[in-house]
Design an enzyme around this catalytic site. Structure first.
Site, PDB file in Angstrom:
ATOM      1  N   ASP A  53     -10.804  89.541  -4.829  1.00 51.59           N
ATOM      2  CA  ASP A  53     -11.080  88.526  -3.814  1.00 51.59           C
ATOM      3  C   ASP A  53     -12.414  87.840  -4.085  1.00 51.59           C
ATOM      4  OD1 ASP A  53      -8.749  89.250  -2.519  1.00 51.59           O
ATOM      5  OD2 ASP A  53      -9.759  90.603  -1.110  1.00 51.59           O
ATOM      6  N   TYR A 119     -12.167 101.608  -8.005  1.00 52.77           N
ATOM      7  CA  TYR A 119     -13.167 100.744  -7.374  1.00 52.77           C
ATOM      8  C   TYR A 119     -14.344 101.568  -6.857  1.00 52.77           C
ATOM      9  CZ  TYR A 119     -10.182  96.547  -7.189  1.00 52.77           C
ATOM     10  OH  TYR A 119      -9.423  95.447  -7.512  1.00 52.77           O
TER      11      TYR A 119
END
Length: 285
Positions: A53, A119
């Protein structure tokens, strides 16, 4: 020939990975596509392991592209994909780095062959905010948090679950994911007090899922939600407005893991098989 790219980027000044219809919106895919087409002198399409994003960073992103042999036979490349790294480095802005370019093994697909994505999320609750050297990759949270409570919430979410409550809806896409690891640790130092880091690993993630997982744990950590809050969300079939979405700047894609070369094609085929709710009750794909 299919080429595999390994790259990193600071996502602060990008509107995410995916190219946008508006050419004024700067994206990682848009920048790389422009540069690669300039060097290779033919249209190219990038396929990426995960579409980050806006504002999200990457240290170990993986992408692939298909090129003609003729494009690689230019004098500066001489048929050697690794020479693209130097050519690209001369043209890329400072917030994108292509670390490696190699011929991809047979059956390789950057997106569908992946076993898991890893992540990291960094957040500080210090009143002064993040250290200046980490201002672009560390988020601020206004309330103090309890590490044990955050880990309790994270533990409730691990496993094969329907994460519909944590994802923005996407037509005809499944929200079932295998969250393989989710944990928090205190990484505070004298110069960076009240600093926490989450590790989040799954076979794949849907849109805004990681930041929603983080936001859920932070809400539990500050005491705004009960420790049972996370588990209760797994029963919901639509996006929950009760989950705050953590800021993008704290999130970094650390790496993507793939199976041995001989298993790449099989992995891609199995990943494309859409999951369904019956799997959560022991049903098959």
């Amino acid at each position: 020939m299919r080429l595999r790219l390994e790259l990193a980027y600071d996502g602060t000044d990008f509107h995410g990975w995916a190219a946008q219809k508006d050419p004024q919106l700067r994206t990682v895919e848009g920048e790389l596509t422009r540069i690669l087409e300039l060097v290779l002198r033919e249209p190219i399409t990038l396929t990426v392991a995960g579409r980050t994003d806006a504002g999200v960073h990457a240290l170990g992103q993986v992408a692939h592209l298909d090129v003609s042999q003729a494009a690689l036979e230019q004098r500066s490349l001489d048929g050697q994909p690794e020479r693209l790294v130097r050519r690209i480095a001369k043209l890329t802005p400072s917030d994108i780095v292509v670390r490696a370019c190699t011929e991809a093994p047979a059956g390789f697909d950057a997106r569908f062959s992946a076993l898991r994505r890893r992540y990291r999320y960094r957040v500080t609750t210090a009143l002064s905010g993040p250290a200046p050297t980490h201002a672009r990759d560390t988020a601020s949270y206004a309330k103090p948090v309890d590490l044990q409570r955050m880990n309790q919430a994270a533990e409730q979410l691990t496993g094969l679950n329907d994460f519909a409550a944590f994802c923005r809806a996407k037509p005809n896409a499944t929200t079932i994911r295998d969250l393989q690891e989710f944990s928090w640790r205190d990484i505070s130092t004298p110069t960076e007090p009240s600093l926490y880091e989450a590790t989040v690993v799954a076979d794949a993630f849907c849109w805004s899922m990681v930041r929603s997982l983080v936001g859920c744990c932070l809400a539990v950590g500050e005491g705004r939600r009960t420790t049972e809050f996370a588990a209760s969300l797994l029963a919901q079939s639509t996006r929950s407005s009760a989950i705050p979405v953590a800021p993008a700047r704290g999130l970094t894609l650390l790496g993507v893991e793939y199976p041995p070369d001989a298993e790449l094609a099989h992995r891609a085929d199995s990943t494309r098989a859409k999951r369904h709710p019956g799997m959560l009750d022991g049903g098959g794909c």
